[in-house]
Scaffold this motif. Structure first.
Motif, short mmCIF file in Angstrom:
data_model
loop_
_atom_site.label_atom_id
_atom_site.label_comp_id
_atom_site.label_asym_id
_atom_site.label_seq_id
_atom_site.Cartn_x
_atom_site.Cartn_y
_atom_site.Cartn_z
N ILE A 110 -99.01 21.50 39.01
CA ILE A 110 -99.46 21.79 37.65
C ILE A 110 -98.29 21.79 36.68
O ILE A 110 -98.34 21.16 35.61
CB ILE A 110 -100.20 23.15 37.59
CG1 ILE A 110 -101.47 23.11 38.45
CG2 ILE A 110 -100.54 23.51 36.15
CD1 ILE A 110 -102.49 22.08 38.02
N LEU A 111 -97.21 22.47 37.04
CA LEU A 111 -96.09 22.64 36.11
C LEU A 111 -95.23 21.39 35.99
O LEU A 111 -94.66 21.12 34.92
CB LEU A 111 -95.23 23.83 36.55
CG LEU A 111 -95.91 25.19 36.52
CD1 LEU A 111 -94.98 26.27 37.05
CD2 LEU A 111 -96.36 25.54 35.10
N LEU A 112 -95.13 20.61 37.06
CA LEU A 112 -94.24 19.45 37.05
C LEU A 112 -94.94 18.15 36.67
O LEU A 112 -94.34 17.27 36.06
CB LEU A 112 -93.57 19.28 38.42
CG LEU A 112 -92.59 20.39 38.84
CD1 LEU A 112 -92.05 20.11 40.23
CD2 LEU A 112 -91.45 20.50 37.84
N PHE A 113 -96.21 18.03 37.06
CA PHE A 113 -96.88 16.75 36.89
C PHE A 113 -98.09 16.77 35.95
O PHE A 113 -98.61 15.71 35.61
CB PHE A 113 -97.33 16.21 38.25
CG PHE A 113 -96.22 16.08 39.24
CD1 PHE A 113 -95.27 15.09 39.09
CD2 PHE A 113 -96.11 16.96 40.30
CE1 PHE A 113 -94.23 14.96 40.00
CE2 PHE A 113 -95.07 16.84 41.21
CZ PHE A 113 -94.12 15.84 41.05
N ALA A 114 -98.54 17.94 35.54
CA ALA A 114 -99.75 17.99 34.71
C ALA A 114 -99.54 18.72 33.39
O ALA A 114 -100.50 18.90 32.63
CB ALA A 114 -100.89 18.65 35.48
N TRP A 115 -98.31 19.11 33.07
CA TRP A 115 -98.08 19.83 31.82
C TRP A 115 -96.66 19.59 31.34
O TRP A 115 -95.72 19.75 32.12
CB TRP A 115 -98.32 21.32 32.01
CG TRP A 115 -98.33 22.07 30.72
CD1 TRP A 115 -97.27 22.67 30.11
CD2 TRP A 115 -99.44 22.27 29.86
NE1 TRP A 115 -97.65 23.23 28.92
CE2 TRP A 115 -98.99 23.00 28.74
CE3 TRP A 115 -100.78 21.88 29.91
CZ2 TRP A 115 -99.84 23.35 27.70
CZ3 TRP A 115 -101.61 22.24 28.89
CH2 TRP A 115 -101.14 22.97 27.80
N PRO A 116 -96.46 19.22 30.08
CA PRO A 116 -97.49 18.87 29.10
C PRO A 116 -97.94 17.43 29.27
O PRO A 116 -97.28 16.64 29.95
CB PRO A 116 -96.75 19.06 27.77
CG PRO A 116 -95.34 18.65 28.09
CD PRO A 116 -95.09 19.14 29.50
N VAL A 117 -99.07 17.11 28.64
CA VAL A 117 -99.58 15.73 28.62
C VAL A 117 -99.61 15.27 27.17
O VAL A 117 -100.32 15.87 26.34
CB VAL A 117 -100.99 15.63 29.24
CG1 VAL A 117 -101.49 14.19 29.17
CG2 VAL A 117 -100.97 16.11 30.69
N ARG A 118 -98.86 14.25 26.86
CA ARG A 118 -98.85 13.73 25.49
C ARG A 118 -98.50 12.25 25.49
O ARG A 118 -98.00 11.71 26.48
CB ARG A 118 -97.87 14.52 24.62
CG ARG A 118 -96.42 14.51 25.06
CD ARG A 118 -95.56 15.19 24.00
NE ARG A 118 -94.15 15.20 24.34
CZ ARG A 118 -93.47 16.29 24.67
NH1 ARG A 118 -94.08 17.46 24.71
NH2 ARG A 118 -92.18 16.22 24.95
N TYR A 119 -98.77 11.63 24.34
CA TYR A 119 -98.62 10.18 24.20
C TYR A 119 -97.76 9.91 22.96
O TYR A 119 -98.14 10.27 21.85
CB TYR A 119 -99.99 9.52 24.09
CG TYR A 119 -101.01 10.14 25.03
CD1 TYR A 119 -100.92 9.94 26.40
CD2 TYR A 119 -102.03 10.96 24.55
CE1 TYR A 119 -101.82 10.53 27.27
CE2 TYR A 119 -102.94 11.55 25.41
CZ TYR A 119 -102.83 11.33 26.77
OH TYR A 119 -103.72 11.93 27.63
N GLU A 120 -96.63 9.26 23.18
CA GLU A 120 -95.66 9.03 22.10
C GLU A 120 -95.64 7.55 21.74
O GLU A 120 -95.33 6.71 22.58
CB GLU A 120 -94.27 9.49 22.54
CG GLU A 120 -94.21 10.96 22.93
CD GLU A 120 -92.90 11.34 23.60
OE1 GLU A 120 -92.10 10.41 23.88
OE2 GLU A 120 -92.67 12.54 23.83
N ILE A 121 -95.97 7.27 20.49
CA ILE A 121 -95.93 5.89 19.99
C ILE A 121 -94.60 5.71 19.26
O ILE A 121 -94.39 6.24 18.18
CB ILE A 121 -97.11 5.61 19.03
CG1 ILE A 121 -98.44 5.83 19.75
CG2 ILE A 121 -97.02 4.18 18.49
CD1 ILE A 121 -99.64 5.69 18.85
N ARG A 122 -93.70 5.01 19.90
CA ARG A 122 -92.37 4.73 19.34
C ARG A 122 -92.09 3.25 19.52
O ARG A 122 -91.59 2.84 20.58
CB ARG A 122 -91.30 5.58 20.04
CG ARG A 122 -91.47 7.07 19.83
CD ARG A 122 -90.35 7.86 20.46
NE ARG A 122 -90.50 9.29 20.19
CZ ARG A 122 -89.66 10.22 20.64
NH1 ARG A 122 -88.62 9.85 21.37
NH2 ARG A 122 -89.85 11.50 20.33
#
Length: 208
Positions: A110-122
């Motif tokens: 949970i802490l290493l692979f599922a949080w946080p989840v975000r999408y960065e458009i760069r």
């Protein structure tokens, strides 16, 4: 003689006062000019920063409440089972050690692979982050994005998802994301990627 000296002294004082006033006025003009230059420079730096950053956006994942409840209950259930085993058989019992290991693995996932989840458009990339895992897609490789409720394992904390179809090394592939504001996410993709156009509730690549 006394009158002449008095007049001379007053005249010199008047000249000194006028010179001081002129110097003060020049200093004031110089200070205003300096402030103006600094202000213009600051504005220019701010403008340049905005123009550079205007296409870089970050979108967080939508979170389904029921999924969050399941994750929390699963952790509580494992912790309760471990506590029962420790009270009954002690921490060194094999069953207790197995449950402790299972709980640690669960928390690590949970802490290493599922949080946080975000999408960065760069531009020129879309970076999908799920914990310590990062997946980077070339924006130019995206062919289409459309809504889906595909429940497959993906960097998404909601079933209200978007399927991103793209090409990599000449092969078609896809990934699933669940941005909190899907409309804004799609608009940012179109704004940041040449050739992508809005198509209903999704986007597609326009081939001329």
């Amino acid at each position: 003689v006394i009158v002449a000296r008095s007049l001379s002294w007053h005249s010199s004082r008047l000249i000194d006062a006028q010179s001081l006033a002129a110097a003060s006025q020049d200093s004031a003009h110089l200070g205003c000019a300096t402030c103006s230059i600094i202000g213009h420079a600051t504005t220019l730096r701010s403008y340049r920063g905005t123009s550079i950053m205007q296409n870089e956006t970050t979108h967080v994942s939508r979170q389904d409440w029921w999924l969050m409840v399941l994750i929390i209950l699963a952790g509580i259930g494992q912790a309760a089972a471990l506590l029962y085993q420790v009270i009954t058989n002690g921490l060194t019992h094999p069953a207790s050690m197995s449950l402790l290991l299972a709980l640690l693995i669960y928390l690590a996932i949970i802490l290493l692979f599922a949080w946080p989840v975000r999408y960065e458009i760069r531009p020129p990339y879309l970076t999908i982050r799920s914990g310590v895992i990062r997946m980077r897609l070339s924006l130019a490789s995206i062919e289409a994005v459309r809504p889906t409720r595909n429940p497959a394992a993906a960097p998404a904390l909601s079933l209200d998802r978007l399927r991103i179809d793209y090409t990599r090394k000449g092969k078609s592939a896809f990934t699933l994301v669940s941005p909190k504001d899907k409309r804004a996410f799609l608009a940012d993709l179109v704004h940041s990627t040449s050739g992508l156009v809005l198509d209903g509730d999704g986007i597609r690549r326009h081939h001329e």
